[in-house]
Design an enzyme around this catalytic site. Sequence first.
Site, PDB file in Angstrom:
ATOM      1  N   ASP A  42      -4.631   0.177   8.268  1.00  0.00           N
ATOM      2  CA  ASP A  42      -3.379   0.051   7.533  1.00  0.00           C
ATOM      3  C   ASP A  42      -2.256   0.553   8.433  1.00  0.00           C
ATOM      4  OD1 ASP A  42      -4.858  -0.844   5.442  1.00  0.00           O
ATOM      5  OD2 ASP A  42      -4.551   0.900   4.155  1.00  0.00           O
TER       6      ASP A  42
ATOM      7  N   ASP B 139      -4.633  -7.067  -6.146  1.00  0.00           N
ATOM      8  CA  ASP B 139      -4.647  -5.615  -6.303  1.00  0.00           C
ATOM      9  C   ASP B 139      -4.384  -5.301  -7.764  1.00  0.00           C
ATOM     10  OD1 ASP B 139      -4.798  -5.661  -3.512  1.00  0.00           O
ATOM     11  OD2 ASP B 139      -2.625  -5.496  -3.295  1.00  0.00           O
TER      12      ASP B 139
END
Length: 253
Positions: A8, A131
């Site tokens: 990330d 998500d």
Amino acid sequence: MILYPAIDLKDGACVRLKLGDMNAATVYNSDPAAQARAFHDIGFPWLHVVDLNGAFAGRSVNGAAVDAILEAVAPGMRVQLGGGIRDMAAIEAWLGKGISRVILGTVALRDPDLVKAAAKAFPGRVVVGIDARGGKVAVEGWAESAELTATELARRFEDAGVAAIVYTDIDRDGVLKGLNLPATLALARAVSIPVIASGGLASMDDIEALCQPEAAVLDGAITGRALYDGRLDPRAALDRLANIRPIGAPSGA
């Protein structure tokens, strides 16, 4: 069952967030390309990369870091990239640079026709990122919630030709509570699209769970903090997944 190590990107560094909070980031490596190369050398076939700044900005922000990652792992490792990819030009640009698959999240909710067009134009190279927080879809870097459930959104792409769905349980992400397999398996059974589990993978216990027959419906899982914290031995995990056989089953099973 593919295990995807995660990188990330925030402000050019390799970080992990807690529950998707950009203000709760832990920096694990200031050189994402070196981290990617380390994952490559361990033997991971795929790498999962997310431009966190890009997810909020709606455009690529950590492009230089992604370019460096691609250079570091080519040609032996495939890379899927998400975060801020919101139009066809960006999709084409990243695929042209060598990204194997782009992950489309916010735009899957905002502009499903774009996702379908991209999946048709680039077969096998478009992934939908879903998500969810409390079962409801979250977008814009998880800053906004929708009334749609993860399954309802996934079903919109049932016949679109997308390569996979990455399903992230935000309530598990970065807190090492273990994968939310019940919700992930329910999604995988509700659609014919391959599903990749994300959020919370904490230890070899999760790897063992992924090796059980009921998890065979999944395409893979993403792991982040557990790798960086040393809670998960990457080689042991890869070896176990390469030799999936439920504990206690005869060797010929």
